[in-house]
Write a protein that holds these residues in place. Sequence first.
Motif, PDB file in Angstrom:
ATOM      1  N   MET A 122       0.843  -1.173   0.000  1.00 18.05           N
ATOM      2  CA  MET A 122       0.000   0.000   0.000  1.00 18.05           C
ATOM      3  C   MET A 122       0.894   1.245   0.000  1.00 18.05           C
ATOM      4  O   MET A 122       2.043   1.184   0.392  1.00 18.05           O
ATOM      5  CB  MET A 122      -0.899   0.031   1.239  1.00 18.05           C
ATOM      6  N   THR A 123       0.315   2.324  -0.395  1.00 16.28           N
ATOM      7  CA  THR A 123       1.038   3.587  -0.366  1.00 16.28           C
ATOM      8  C   THR A 123       0.816   4.284   0.978  1.00 16.28           C
ATOM      9  O   THR A 123      -0.090   3.917   1.739  1.00 16.28           O
ATOM     10  CB  THR A 123       0.545   4.528  -1.491  1.00 16.28           C
ATOM     11  N   LEU A 124       1.610   5.292   1.227  1.00 16.29           N
ATOM     12  CA  LEU A 124       1.443   6.088   2.444  1.00 16.29           C
ATOM     13  C   LEU A 124       0.045   6.697   2.481  1.00 16.29           C
ATOM     14  O   LEU A 124      -0.613   6.688   3.529  1.00 16.29           O
ATOM     15  CB  LEU A 124       2.513   7.183   2.512  1.00 16.29           C
ATOM     16  N   GLN A 125      -0.433   7.200   1.353  1.00 18.81           N
ATOM     17  CA  GLN A 125      -1.763   7.819   1.316  1.00 18.81           C
ATOM     18  C   GLN A 125      -2.852   6.809   1.655  1.00 18.81           C
ATOM     19  O   GLN A 125      -3.825   7.143   2.338  1.00 18.81           O
ATOM     20  CB  GLN A 125      -2.022   8.445  -0.060  1.00 18.81           C
TER      21      GLN A 125
ATOM     22  N   THR B 176      -3.045  -7.622   6.455  1.00 20.90           N
ATOM     23  CA  THR B 176      -2.422  -8.712   5.719  1.00 20.90           C
ATOM     24  C   THR B 176      -1.137  -8.179   5.107  1.00 20.90           C
ATOM     25  O   THR B 176      -1.149  -7.166   4.407  1.00 20.90           O
ATOM     26  CB  THR B 176      -3.349  -9.252   4.614  1.00 20.90           C
ATOM     27  N   LEU B 177      -0.043  -8.881   5.394  1.00 18.28           N
ATOM     28  CA  LEU B 177       1.280  -8.454   4.921  1.00 18.28           C
ATOM     29  C   LEU B 177       1.686  -9.238   3.681  1.00 18.28           C
ATOM     30  O   LEU B 177       1.147 -10.313   3.403  1.00 18.28           O
ATOM     31  CB  LEU B 177       2.310  -8.647   6.033  1.00 18.28           C
TER      32      LEU B 177
ATOM     33  N   ASP C 152       2.507 -13.106   3.575  1.00 18.36           N
ATOM     34  CA  ASP C 152       1.394 -14.005   3.908  1.00 18.36           C
ATOM     35  C   ASP C 152       1.098 -14.103   5.399  1.00 18.36           C
ATOM     36  O   ASP C 152       0.444 -15.036   5.831  1.00 18.36           O
ATOM     37  CB  ASP C 152       1.608 -15.407   3.330  1.00 18.36           C
ATOM     38  N   ARG C 153       1.566 -13.143   6.185  1.00 21.63           N
ATOM     39  CA  ARG C 153       1.212 -13.082   7.603  1.00 21.63           C
ATOM     40  C   ARG C 153       0.053 -12.128   7.775  1.00 21.63           C
ATOM     41  O   ARG C 153      -0.125 -11.210   6.984  1.00 21.63           O
ATOM     42  CB  ARG C 153       2.382 -12.578   8.459  1.00 21.63           C
ATOM     43  N   THR C 154      -0.716 -12.350   8.836  1.00 19.87           N
ATOM     44  CA  THR C 154      -1.733 -11.387   9.223  1.00 19.87           C
ATOM     45  C   THR C 154      -1.482 -11.004  10.668  1.00 19.87           C
ATOM     46  O   THR C 154      -1.047 -11.830  11.476  1.00 19.87           O
ATOM     47  CB  THR C 154      -3.164 -11.947   9.082  1.00 19.87           C
ATOM     48  N   ILE C 155      -1.715  -9.747  10.956  1.00 21.42           N
ATOM     49  CA  ILE C 155      -1.567  -9.258  12.321  1.00 21.42           C
ATOM     50  C   ILE C 155      -2.819  -8.478  12.677  1.00 21.42           C
ATOM     51  O   ILE C 155      -3.496  -7.919  11.809  1.00 21.42           O
ATOM     52  CB  ILE C 155      -0.304  -8.381  12.498  1.00 21.42           C
ATOM     53  N   ARG C 156      -3.141  -8.469  13.961  1.00 22.30           N
ATOM     54  CA  ARG C 156      -4.286  -7.707  14.453  1.00 22.30           C
ATOM     55  C   ARG C 156      -3.770  -6.581  15.318  1.00 22.30           C
ATOM     56  O   ARG C 156      -2.853  -6.771  16.115  1.00 22.30           O
ATOM     57  CB  ARG C 156      -5.211  -8.612  15.252  1.00 22.30           C
ATOM     58  N   GLY C 157      -4.366  -5.401  15.143  1.00 18.38           N
ATOM     59  CA  GLY C 157      -3.896  -4.282  15.940  1.00 18.38           C
ATOM     60  C   GLY C 157      -4.717  -3.032  15.730  1.00 18.38           C
ATOM     61  O   GLY C 157      -5.790  -3.054  15.136  1.00 18.38           O
TER      62      GLY C 157
ATOM     63  N   GLU D 132       4.778  -3.144   2.756  1.00 20.63           N
ATOM     64  CA  GLU D 132       4.614  -4.511   3.245  1.00 20.63           C
ATOM     65  C   GLU D 132       3.146  -4.925   3.358  1.00 20.63           C
ATOM     66  O   GLU D 132       2.847  -6.077   3.611  1.00 20.63           O
ATOM     67  CB  GLU D 132       5.243  -4.664   4.636  1.00 20.63           C
ATOM     68  N   ILE D 133       2.216  -3.987   3.162  1.00 20.00           N
ATOM     69  CA  ILE D 133       0.801  -4.249   3.405  1.00 20.00           C
ATOM     70  C   ILE D 133       0.073  -4.589   2.112  1.00 20.00           C
ATOM     71  O   ILE D 133       0.187  -3.879   1.119  1.00 20.00           O
ATOM     72  CB  ILE D 133       0.111  -3.027   4.028  1.00 20.00           C
ATOM     73  N   LEU D 134      -0.706  -5.681   2.166  1.00 18.80           N
ATOM     74  CA  LEU D 134      -1.610  -6.016   1.073  1.00 18.80           C
ATOM     75  C   LEU D 134      -2.997  -5.443   1.311  1.00 18.80           C
ATOM     76  O   LEU D 134      -3.643  -4.943   0.399  1.00 18.80           O
ATOM     77  CB  LEU D 134      -1.710  -7.537   0.897  1.00 18.80           C
ATOM     78  N   SER D 135      -3.477  -5.537   2.573  1.00 24.13           N
ATOM     79  CA  SER D 135      -4.810  -5.033   2.880  1.00 24.13           C
ATOM     80  C   SER D 135      -4.953  -4.717   4.353  1.00 24.13           C
ATOM     81  O   SER D 135      -4.225  -5.256   5.187  1.00 24.13           O
ATOM     82  CB  SER D 135      -5.881  -6.035   2.467  1.00 24.13           C
ATOM     83  N   ILE D 136      -5.922  -3.838   4.643  1.00 19.88           N
ATOM     84  CA  ILE D 136      -6.296  -3.484   6.010  1.00 19.88           C
ATOM     85  C   ILE D 136      -7.822  -3.508   6.057  1.00 19.88           C
ATOM     86  O   ILE D 136      -8.467  -2.816   5.272  1.00 19.88           O
ATOM     87  CB  ILE D 136      -5.796  -2.086   6.409  1.00 19.88           C
ATOM     88  N   VAL D 137      -8.377  -4.317   6.949  1.00 23.38           N
ATOM     89  CA  VAL D 137      -9.826  -4.372   7.125  1.00 23.38           C
ATOM     90  C   VAL D 137     -10.166  -4.268   8.606  1.00 23.38           C
ATOM     91  O   VAL D 137      -9.422  -4.742   9.457  1.00 23.38           O
ATOM     92  CB  VAL D 137     -10.448  -5.656   6.530  1.00 23.38           C
ATOM     93  N   GLN D 138     -11.300  -3.653   8.895  1.00 18.84           N
ATOM     94  CA  GLN D 138     -11.745  -3.517  10.278  1.00 18.84           C
ATOM     95  C   GLN D 138     -12.313  -4.831  10.769  1.00 18.84           C
ATOM     96  O   GLN D 138     -12.963  -5.559  10.017  1.00 18.84           O
ATOM     97  CB  GLN D 138     -12.795  -2.418  10.408  1.00 18.84           C
ATOM     98  N   ILE D 139     -12.038  -5.170  12.028  1.00 15.73           N
ATOM     99  CA  ILE D 139     -12.603  -6.362  12.654  1.00 15.73           C
ATOM    100  C   ILE D 139     -13.352  -5.945  13.912  1.00 15.73           C
ATOM    101  O   ILE D 139     -13.114  -4.878  14.470  1.00 15.73           O
ATOM    102  CB  ILE D 139     -11.517  -7.411  13.001  1.00 15.73           C
ATOM    103  N   ASN D 140     -14.250  -6.788  14.340  1.00 12.20           N
ATOM    104  CA  ASN D 140     -15.033  -6.497  15.548  1.00 12.20           C
ATOM    105  C   ASN D 140     -14.342  -7.008  16.784  1.00 12.20           C
ATOM    106  O   ASN D 140     -13.693  -7.928  16.846  1.00 12.20           O
ATOM    107  CB  ASN D 140     -16.419  -7.093  15.444  1.00 12.20           C
TER     108      ASN D 140
END
Length: 78
Positions: free
Chosen positions: A1-4, A21-22, A25-30, A70-78
């Motif tokens: 992903m870009t900075l923007q 998602t990095l 192929d790792r995923t982290i929660r934060g 390093e990021i492929l995606s960012i999604v909100q989780i509950n």
Amino acid sequence: MTLQQVLGAIEEFGNNNVLITLTDDRTIRGILQNAYAGHQQDPRGYTEPYFFVVRIDLTDNPTEKYNCEEILSIVQIN
């Protein structure tokens, strides 16, 4: 992903929990923290755009630094 894109995710998700998602192929929660542009002459090695995330999936909730690329995606989780 870009900075923007990362800055947009920080604005959109605020202090909510996210799943990141990095590219390795790792995923982290934060919780996303500040993101910054890198500087080629930074003595600390922060030459690429980067951001901080408070890890909620690890004990003691450490704050870790990742490069935006390093990021492929960012999604909100509950």
